[in-house]
Design an enzyme around this catalytic site. Structure first.
Site, mmCIF file in Angstrom:
data_model
loop_
_atom_site.group_PDB
_atom_site.id
_atom_site.type_symbol
_atom_site.label_atom_id
_atom_site.label_comp_id
_atom_site.label_asym_id
_atom_site.label_seq_id
_atom_site.Cartn_x
_atom_site.Cartn_y
_atom_site.Cartn_z
ATOM 1 N N CYS A 37 2.328 0.697 -3.447
ATOM 2 C CA CYS A 37 1.049 0.059 -3.057
ATOM 3 C C CYS A 37 0.830 -0.512 -1.594
ATOM 4 O O CYS A 37 1.377 -0.134 -0.594
ATOM 5 C CB CYS A 37 0.682 -0.516 -4.086
ATOM 6 S SG CYS A 37 -1.222 -0.705 -4.357
ATOM 7 N N HIS A 38 0.293 -1.850 -1.703
ATOM 8 C CA HIS A 38 -0.080 -2.643 -0.436
ATOM 9 C C HIS A 38 1.090 -3.368 0.038
ATOM 10 O O HIS A 38 0.927 -4.014 0.885
ATOM 11 C CB HIS A 38 -1.209 -3.529 -0.698
ATOM 12 C CG HIS A 38 -2.453 -2.922 -0.751
ATOM 13 N ND1 HIS A 38 -3.197 -2.137 -1.982
ATOM 14 C CD2 HIS A 38 -3.502 -2.656 0.166
ATOM 15 C CE1 HIS A 38 -4.130 -1.570 -1.639
ATOM 16 N NE2 HIS A 38 -4.498 -1.929 -0.434
#
Length: 182
Positions: free
Chosen positions: A107-108
């Site tokens: 993800c991030h």
């Protein structure tokens, strides 16, 4: 699933992480026999965006990548944004690449890889909003469930956790990769 007996895996995160992106990979590596340790700039505990709390095992200040066999970087916008601004966290992350050790990011979480300058000429995925940041840092970004590039495992979202966990365990079991570099 591969056996990870005797392996020590660092999870680097701070408050605001995506809860399942910590708990699911943590369970996968410990179920495979590894010891997991939470490394953080936070003092005593961290809290995820959905309320999961977990004690910090070691401060990132002074943490030594040589004490670990692999690194896992959970996502979560707030977590990832704070980590990429923490110079100790960035240096700790970069040290895994310099030592050719497996790194798994979801993800991030990939934002810190941009700050550590370790994505040039690498292929990976992430949450789609990081696509331009990763490309600007020299990476080839692809929209796939899980991508493995010489010990660097990456995935997009919690929906990808089953594939992410399996590849993370596999890469940790394989050990250092000559192509994993800073």
């Amino acid at each position: 699933m591969a056996e990870l007996d005797g392996k020590n895996v660092a999870f680097l995160l701070t408050d605001g992480f995506e809860d399942s992106e910590l708990t699911s990979p943590w369970g996968a590596v410990t179920d495979a026999g590894a010891q997991a340790q939470l490394v953080s700039p936070a003092d005593q505990k961290v809290t995820g965006k959905n309320g999961h709390t977990q004690s910090v095992d070691q401060a990132v200040t002074g943490a030594d990548a040589s004490a670990f066999d692999a690194l896992v970087l959970p996502g979560g916008v707030v977590n990832a944004d704070h980590l990429r601004l923490d110079q100790d966290a960035v240096a700790f992350t970069k040290a895994f690449f310099e030592a050719h050790k497996p790194v798994a990011v979801i993800c991030h979480g990939a934002w810190i890889l941009v700050e550590a300058d370790v994505v040039r000429d690498r292929t990976l995925t992430s949450y789609p909003s990081l696509r331009t940041d990763l490309r600007n840092a020299g990476a080839t970004w692809v929209d796939e469930e899980v991508v493995v590039d010489e010990g660097l495992v990456s995935s997009r979202t919690p929906d990808d956790l089953p594939a992410f966990n399996a590849k993370t365990v596999e890469e940790i079991a394989e050990g250092p990769h000559a192509g994993q570099h800073a």
